[in-house]
Design an enzyme around this catalytic site. Structure first.
Site, PDB file in Angstrom:
ATOM      1  CE  LYS A 112      33.647  46.822  36.229  1.00  0.00           C
ATOM      2  NZ  LYS A 112      34.994  47.772  36.475  1.00  0.00           N
ATOM      3  CG  ASP A 113      36.580  39.062  40.333  1.00  0.00           C
ATOM      4  OD1 ASP A 113      36.761  38.668  39.328  1.00  0.00           O
ATOM      5  OD2 ASP A 113      37.790  39.316  40.670  1.00  0.00           O
TER       6      ASP A 113
END
Ligand SMILES: *Cc1c(COP(=O)(O)O)cnc(C)c1O
Length: 462
Positions: A112-113
């Site tokens: 998700k980064d």
């Protein structure tokens, strides 16, 4: 570039408004009106470029005139500067023709980064220009919240409040949310489960007076800008393995269907993806839907891969929109049925479309655990339980075409499941080894909308 809603009844928006809006006003999800194609020559020319240069080339047409060329390049550079690996998304080989795409080298150790770090930069740039401020409120079962706090910490025009279920996230996930010291980020431990947190956020978005007063914005996985950022690593991996001259297949551990939908967009742009495989844990609504045509909710059973424990896979709506020939009314009808009756039936034509686009498989808890143990022994690679679901399913689809399985989190983010499978506790990467010593800052709140809204109003900067 224009963006339209999957339910066909919301205003057409440009990239900036799509990004800042999140959910469309008709309840739908935004999609580009046309996916800009890349030629085989343009794809071939990505080979050898840095991840950032590939990202720029692939995403540039989607952004339109929201950012100029130089600014967009600079924002991408800042977004990925904090990653702990120079390749950003390195490929490792697991077996003949089977590769692992490590997407966990970002600051919070989950894929998700890739999206959150970029949209943190894009939000800040757009808001600095307009002088507007926003309040981001999100619910999390762990990974989205930590990635959002990390991405928005310290930004001038944004305040962030993340609701997580008290006592129900892993210690690493909690500490990633509670240890940043910047005054604009707030971790809120809610008495309840993830659904409680999600319902509170929904209620806040439906309280229009509050929504307008604090300028509420959403960064959950239905935000188009998040999907877009994830398109890039499908290209980077495929090009490393010989695309466009050689097709590649991908297996994606799937929850909300955001990550795999990015692969679908990559294919729509011209990347030769042979198979795109949805891998689920025992919460297998997507596997059942693709197998039977019935999209029927069945209650979430907790698993050792908690970031995939979902009941309703929100981004699936985007695939349905194409499957129904971009008929927004047909999608809206299915979604109404889902709400009122807990499920809907996919028409024969739409199901055929989806089966052309996606294959699927599931892994039981035992299979997931056994895959972690077996892969560690055979290759030395320690998988997180989500990635292990992917590897298990991918192994049933291996062929002469290179298979890439997405590794969605670092094993140290889910140490209990990994230790149970291998007998070894995976250590945190060096650069965050002090996570357990940093002081925590968190507010515990009851499951009550007015208490929560008062808390937010009392803590936003104006
Ligand atoms: C969010 C998440 C997933 C699921 O991704 P979707 O885009 O929701 O399908 C899988 N693995 C991990 C570790 C995650 O954090």
């Amino acid at each position: 570039m224009q963006y339209i809603s999957t339910r066909g009844a919301a205003p057409v928006l440009d990239f900036e408004a799509t990004m800042l809006t999140g959910l469309a006003r008709d309840g739908g999800l935004y999609l580009p009106a046309h996916v800009p194609p890349m030629t085989q020559g343009e794809i071939a020319a990505l080979a050898g470029l840095s991840y950032e240069d590939q990202a720029y080339t692939i995403m540039r047409p989607f952004v339109g005139n929201t950012f100029d060329d130089e600014e967009f390049r600079a924002l991408i550079a800042k977004a990925y500067a904090g990653f702990g690996h120079p390749a950003r998304a390195p490929l490792k080989q697991l077996a003949d023709n089977h590769f692992l795409l490590e997407l966990f080298h970002g600051p919070t150790l989950a894929f998700k980064d890739f999206a959150m770090q970029l949209i943190g930069q894009l939000f800040q740039a757009a808001l600095a220009r307009s002088g507007d401020r926003v309040t981001i409120v999100g619910a999390t079962s762990g990974d989205t919240g930590s990635a959002a706090i990390e991405a928005f910490r310290g930004l001038d025009n944004v305040d962030v409040f993340i609701l997580y279920p008290h006592g129900r996230v892993s210690e690493v996930q909690r500490r990633q949310m509670t240890t940043p010291s910047e005054a604009n980020v707030h971790a809120l431990a809610i008495d309840g489960d993830f659904d409680t947190c999600q319902a509170l956020v929904k209620d806040m978005f439906n309280d229009f007076a509050f929504r307008d007063e604090v300028r509420l914005a959403g960064v959950n996985s239905i935000n188009w800008a998040r999907v877009l950022a994830q398109v890039v690593y499908y290209f980077s991996a495929a090009v490393s393995l010989g695309a466009p001259h050689r097709p590649v297949s991908f297996t994606v551990p799937t929850g909300n269907f955001g990550d795999i939908f990015a692969g679908y967009i990559a294919r729509a742009m011209g990347l030769p993806i042979e198979k795109l495989i949805v891998a689920t844990n025992h919460n297998d609504i997507l596997h059942r839907a693709l197998s039977s045509g019935g999209y029927v909710t069945d209650g979430v059973k907790p698993s050792i891969s908690p970031s995939m424990d979902i009941q309703v896979s929100s981004n699936f709506e985007r695939a349905l929109f194409d499957a129904y020939g971009r008929d927004g009314a047909a999608v809206a009808h299915s979604m109404d049925e889902l709400k009122s009756a807990g499920g809907f039936h996919i028409s024969q034509g739409a199901l055929e479309f989806l089966r052309e686009a996606f294959a699927s498989g599931r892994a039981s808890e035992e299979e997931t655990s056994a895959t972690i143990a077996r892969t560690a022994l055979a290759t030395g690679e320690t998988l997180c339980p989500h990635s292990a679901v992917g590897v298990h399913v991918a192994e049933t689809f291996l062929s002469a075409t290179p298979m890439v399985t997405l590794a969605t989190a670092h094993p140290a983010k889910f140490p209990d499941a990994v230790e149970a499978a291998t007998g070894k506790r995976p250590p945190l990467p060096e650069r965050m080894a002090d996570l357990f010593e940093r002081p925590e800052r968190v507010t515990r709140l009851a499951n009550d909308l007015s208490t929560l809204e008062a808390h937010i109003k009392g803590h936003i900067r104006t």
